[in-house]
Design a protein around this motif. Structure first.
Motif, PDB file in Angstrom:
ATOM      1  N   CYS A 395       0.813  -1.229   0.000  1.00 37.28           N
ATOM      2  CA  CYS A 395       0.000   0.000   0.000  1.00 37.28           C
ATOM      3  C   CYS A 395       0.848   1.282   0.000  1.00 37.28           C
ATOM      4  O   CYS A 395       1.666   1.509   0.883  1.00 37.28           O
ATOM      5  N   ARG A 396       0.629   2.122  -0.982  1.00 33.29           N
ATOM      6  CA  ARG A 396       1.383   3.392  -1.077  1.00 33.29           C
ATOM      7  C   ARG A 396       1.068   4.305   0.095  1.00 33.29           C
ATOM      8  O   ARG A 396       1.922   5.014   0.598  1.00 33.29           O
ATOM      9  N   ARG A 397      -0.200   4.337   0.483  1.00 33.73           N
ATOM     10  CA  ARG A 397      -0.603   5.278   1.535  1.00 33.73           C
ATOM     11  C   ARG A 397       0.028   4.898   2.868  1.00 33.73           C
ATOM     12  O   ARG A 397       0.476   5.768   3.609  1.00 33.73           O
ATOM     13  N   CYS A 411      -5.073   0.866   2.371  1.00 36.12           N
ATOM     14  CA  CYS A 411      -6.112   1.880   2.221  1.00 36.12           C
ATOM     15  C   CYS A 411      -7.242   1.502   1.282  1.00 36.12           C
ATOM     16  O   CYS A 411      -8.331   2.060   1.354  1.00 36.12           O
ATOM     17  N   GLY A 412      -6.977   0.610   0.363  1.00 33.51           N
ATOM     18  CA  GLY A 412      -8.023   0.284  -0.608  1.00 33.51           C
ATOM     19  C   GLY A 412      -8.209   1.348  -1.676  1.00 33.51           C
ATOM     20  O   GLY A 412      -9.085   1.235  -2.520  1.00 33.51           O
ATOM     21  N   ASN A 413      -7.410   2.404  -1.659  1.00 32.32           N
ATOM     22  CA  ASN A 413      -7.551   3.455  -2.658  1.00 32.32           C
ATOM     23  C   ASN A 413      -6.199   3.898  -3.213  1.00 32.32           C
ATOM     24  O   ASN A 413      -5.927   5.088  -3.344  1.00 32.32           O
ATOM     25  N   CYS A 414      -5.339   2.914  -3.495  1.00 35.03           N
ATOM     26  CA  CYS A 414      -4.114   3.212  -4.242  1.00 35.03           C
ATOM     27  C   CYS A 414      -3.956   2.090  -5.268  1.00 35.03           C
ATOM     28  O   CYS A 414      -4.660   1.084  -5.196  1.00 35.03           O
ATOM     29  N   CYS A 417      -3.247  -1.391  -3.748  1.00 37.96           N
ATOM     30  CA  CYS A 417      -4.369  -2.005  -3.043  1.00 37.96           C
ATOM     31  C   CYS A 417      -5.434  -2.464  -4.028  1.00 37.96           C
ATOM     32  O   CYS A 417      -5.994  -3.546  -3.897  1.00 37.96           O
TER      33      CYS A 417
END
Ligand code: ADP
Ligand code: ZN
Length: 634
Positions: A395-397, A411-414, A417
């Protein structure tokens, strides 16, 4: 600028309770995150250091205390800001909300300057914006002295406080002189604000601005609405064009490039493809630069192609994407630049291409800079952190936030993910590459570049291989199973992690380093992302973000029904006219989200407008009946 005769809202006597000001002046119902604590602390006369991500709502943290203290009879708050080109709009936004604000900078003529100074000396101005170099002039300081003597010097707000630090990315020597504020006016509270927060920069701000006693307010740096994507660089400009066409047609965005030349080229390319793109860099004439900035702020759907000279303080809320065609220097820079996307909280993208050349260029820039060795070491460490973000397959975040000292979960938004990359074990390939480099050096006494080394490993009998007799090397052909793309990936990661060096002074040849040993001995594993374009990785289904509805470029309006959409469009057209008349960006009049809320409510009376987020007393008075008229047509 709009004409603004009576400004009753700042008048001493109106409520100086922060919650009332938030509601009345700004039209917001609630403080966000730590705003309330910060405001209370500063209203009470305390010093503060505020670290909050871009879009977190820093402005209110000093604007509300300034208004509260003015209403309590304490006079003028001085806002130090490096952003001369934006002061006009910042002050304009306050005027729209009915706040008595002004700026002093080099764009004013003598008469205008004197007028502002007179009003300031009378203590009438609530927020005075000034550039740091102005603050430190004898003339200005003597005016502050006079205010102070009469108890009319209320507060200092130091915006973009990281400019004081050479570890930040916008170092301004003039900021160093701001210690005068503390030394000369010890009793006047100070609030310093920044969106740059790594430990080193933070410590530097505290020391340089003598904020040891100030209370620190550190917010979470997460920007959940921003989706982070880092792709392997192939043909960067084509990749960019596809990304914009696929996901951001008609949206406002910023594209960062390393050099002025590249900015020009990319802007031309995008324009050729029918995108409303403008270039921005320090080599352009100042008037043209300002014009492009104004168009970006005032028109819809402009894509600004820029060097990092562009962007600080840009508070346009509806920037839907930030692209990086070249890698920035460090995570702070990357985070600051990407943070300019999605300040309105609606979905936005941070998209970057990254390749071997970026690694080589950034390392070279550090090596060749005239700075001292200690400074270079810090810069290398910072670059390494960014490289490992780019190479990451998790995960990047989590990594970004980890860099700022925050723990989080995937995060589920990168990109990683949403579409977990295939990884492969490149340890064997890495060892074979490094031992080839070693043997070639042994045999020929000189170093070679990446292409030649890969040819040897893959067993290609090129002219050059034959010329140097490199087909006799024991590793010749033992890496035939690896593709060139794979080997390039391995080399890039070896260089990114310092296990291999590129000698810029010797034709970009490859050199072993101290760090090579562990890999050669099989003590360090090398894990690589499968190349993004390889068939294996492609099938994965990153859910693409489709536009909410064609013709409705604002995510704010996505949920509206047919009539609602019509009201929204009509309100936008009306807003554009008002903005033009007042020479201000449209979002300063009303945000998209406010127009969407109005459209949804289908107001018939002024009362219906009350309580809509973003409509304060002044705006209701100034625009309420116009808004009703526009809505009544549907
Ligand atoms: P920053 O300076 O931290 O990048 P801004 O001060 O520009 O952020 O605020 C970002 C956006 O959020 C602005 O459009 C602002 O009007 C809005 N905003 C700030 N505080 C609030 C709040 N309490 N309620 C609603 N909107 C807010
Ligand atoms: Zn993630």
């Amino acid at each position: 600028m709009s004409s603004l005769a009576p400004l009753p809202l700042d008048a001493p006597g109106s409520s100086s309770a922060p919650a009332d000001i938030l509601h009345e002046v700004f039209g917001y119902s609630q403080f966000r995150g730590p705003q309330q604590d910060i405001v209370d602390h500063v209203v009470g006369g305390g010093d503060a250091l505020v670290l909050m991500p871009t879009g977190g709502g820093k402005s209110l943290c000093y604007q509300i205390p300034a208004i509260a203290r003015q209403r309590a009879g304490r006079g003028v708050s001085v806002v130090v800001s490096p952003l001369i080109a934006l002061m006009h709009d910042q002050v304009g936004a306050l005027h729209e909300a009915g706040v008595n604000a002004a700026f002093l900078n080099s764009t004013l003529d003598w008469e205008q300057t004197q007028d502002v100074e007179r009003r300031m000396l009378r203590g009438e101005i609530t927020l005075l914006y000034a550039a740091p170099e102005r603050v430190n002039t004898p003339r200005f300081l003597s005016q502050l002295d006079s205010l102070k003597e009469r108890g009319k010097l209320s507060l200092f707000a130091i915006d973009e406080a990281h400019c004081v630090s050479q570890w930040g990315h916008d170092f301004r020597p003039e900021y160093r002189a701001l210690t005068v504020l503390h030394e000369r006016y010890p009793g006047v509270p100070r609030i310093a604000l920044t969106a740059t927060a790594d430990a080193l920069t933070r410590a530097d701000i505290v020391e340089r601005l003598q904020l040891e006693e100030a209370r620190q307010f550190v917010s979470s740096f997460d920007r959940p609405n921003i989706r982070y994507t880092i792709v392997e660089k192939k043909e960067a400009t084509t990749q960019l064009l596809r990304f914009i066409e696929r996901e951001h047609e008609g949206d406002a965005g910023v594209v960062y490039c390393q050099s002025r030349k590249r900015v020009e080229d990319v802007a031309v390319m995008l324009k050729g493809a029918g995108i409303n793109a403008l270039p921005y860099h320090a080599g352009l004439d100042a008037a043209l630069r300002q014009k492009h900035q104004d168009r970006f702020l005032r028109e819809e759907g402009v894509v600004m192609v820029a060097t990092i000279a562009f962007g600080m303080g840009i508070d346009k809320p509806d920037v839907r994407f930030v692209g990086h065609l070249d890698m920035p220097k460090n995570i702070e820079g990357y985070y600051q630049e990407t943070g300019r996307a999605g300040r309105d909280g609606a979905p936005a993208d941070a998209w970057m291409t990254y390749g071997l050349q970026d690694v080589v260029n950034q390392r070279r820039m550090i090596d060749e800079s005239p700075a001292g060795e200690e400074f270079k070491q810090v810069m290398r460490g910072k670059l390494d952190a960014l490289l490992s973000l780019a190479e990451a397959s998790d995960c990047r975040r989590v990594r970004l936030l980890g860099y700022f000292g925050e723990k989080s979960t995937p995060c589920g938004n990168c990109d990683n993910c949403l579409n977990p990359p295939q990884v492969w074990d490149g340890t064997d390939a890495a060892r074979k590459l490094l031992s080839t480099i070693y043997r070639v050096q042994q045999l020929s006494g000189i170093s070679f570049g990446a292409g030649h080394i890969m040819d040897i490993l893959r067993g290609k009998e090129t002219e050059k291989v034959k010329q140097f007799g490199h087909e006799r090397i024991s590793t010749f052909g033992i890496g035939a199973e690896f593709s060139e793309v794979q080997l390039r990936g391995v080399l890039r990661q070896l260089i990114a992690t310092g296990a291999l060096a590129v000698d810029a002074e010797a034709f970009n040849t490859l050199k072993l380093t101290e760090g090579s040993r562990a890999v050669l001995k099989g003590e360090a594993n090398v894990t690589l992302r499968e190349s993004v374009s390889s068939p294996a990785a492609r099938g994965g289904g990153k859910p693409r973000r489709e536009k909410a509805a064609r013709g409705a470029p604002s995510p704010a309006a996505a949920a509206l029904d047919g009539d609602g959409q019509k009201r929204f469009e009509a309100l936008k057209a009306w807003r554009a006219e008002v903005a033009r008349e007042h020479n201000l960006p449209a979002y300063v009049i009303f945000h998209d989200a406010t127009l969407a809320a109005i459209s949804e409510r289908a107001p018939a009376t002024l009362e219906d407008l009350q309580g809509i987020s973003g409509i304060g007393t002044k705006k209701l008075e100034a625009y309420g009946s116009e808004v009703l008229r526009v809505c009544s047509a549907f």
